[in-house]
Design a protein around this motif. Sequence first.
Motif, PDB file in Angstrom:
ATOM      1  N   MET A   4       0.844  -1.192   0.000  1.00  0.00           N
ATOM      2  CA  MET A   4       0.000   0.000   0.000  1.00  0.00           C
ATOM      3  C   MET A   4       0.882   1.245   0.000  1.00  0.00           C
ATOM      4  SD  MET A   4      -2.694  -1.198   2.962  1.00  0.00           S
ATOM      5  CE  MET A   4      -3.825   0.160   2.748  1.00  0.00           C
ATOM      6  N   THR A   5       0.445   2.263  -0.712  1.00  0.00           N
ATOM      7  CA  THR A   5       1.160   3.538  -0.730  1.00  0.00           C
ATOM      8  C   THR A   5       0.808   4.330   0.531  1.00  0.00           C
ATOM      9  OG1 THR A   5      -0.622   4.704  -1.847  1.00  0.00           O
ATOM     10  CG2 THR A   5       1.038   3.626  -3.263  1.00  0.00           C
ATOM     11  N   GLU A   8      -2.821   5.405   0.366  1.00  0.00           N
ATOM     12  CA  GLU A   8      -3.749   4.313   0.636  1.00  0.00           C
ATOM     13  C   GLU A   8      -3.807   3.995   2.131  1.00  0.00           C
ATOM     14  OE1 GLU A   8      -3.349   1.853  -3.567  1.00  0.00           O
ATOM     15  OE2 GLU A   8      -1.953   1.418  -1.935  1.00  0.00           O
ATOM     16  N   VAL A   9      -2.652   3.999   2.777  1.00  0.00           N
ATOM     17  CA  VAL A   9      -2.610   3.753   4.219  1.00  0.00           C
ATOM     18  C   VAL A   9      -3.336   4.869   4.958  1.00  0.00           C
ATOM     19  CG1 VAL A   9      -1.112   3.522   6.241  1.00  0.00           C
ATOM     20  CG2 VAL A   9      -0.484   2.404   4.100  1.00  0.00           C
ATOM     21  N   PHE A  12      -6.999   4.328   4.636  1.00  0.00           N
ATOM     22  CA  PHE A  12      -7.401   3.160   5.430  1.00  0.00           C
ATOM     23  C   PHE A  12      -7.465   3.495   6.920  1.00  0.00           C
ATOM     24  CE2 PHE A  12      -6.406  -0.811   7.710  1.00  0.00           C
ATOM     25  CZ  PHE A  12      -7.430  -1.613   7.241  1.00  0.00           C
ATOM     26  N   LEU A  41       6.432   1.999   1.036  1.00  0.00           N
ATOM     27  CA  LEU A  41       5.304   1.130   0.718  1.00  0.00           C
ATOM     28  C   LEU A  41       5.126   0.187   1.900  1.00  0.00           C
ATOM     29  CD1 LEU A  41       6.244   0.250  -2.960  1.00  0.00           C
ATOM     30  CD2 LEU A  41       4.472   1.842  -2.218  1.00  0.00           C
ATOM     31  N   ARG A  44      -0.071  -4.700   3.530  1.00  0.00           N
ATOM     32  CA  ARG A  44      -1.448  -4.540   3.989  1.00  0.00           C
ATOM     33  C   ARG A  44      -1.653  -5.196   5.351  1.00  0.00           C
ATOM     34  NH1 ARG A  44      -5.485  -2.533   1.844  1.00  0.00           N
ATOM     35  NH2 ARG A  44      -7.595  -2.874   2.502  1.00  0.00           N
TER      36      ARG A  44
END
Length: 60
Positions: A4-5, A8-9, A12, A41, A44
């Motif tokens: 995850m970038t 994205e984190v 989330f 990165l 997940r």
Amino acid sequence: MALMTVAEVAEFLSVQDVRVQRLERESLLMSADKDADGNPLFERTDVEKYKELAERLGGI
């Protein structure tokens, strides 16, 4: 291995990108790799475990 970038984190965890970068810098959330631009990165599963732990401790 699903990576995850930072963005994205952040989405989330419902925090800002700078918060994710700080967590990585302080070794509270370990990056698994770097992208071509040198940005971290994250795996997940590690992010999910961090979120669960943070929620148990009272929030992120």
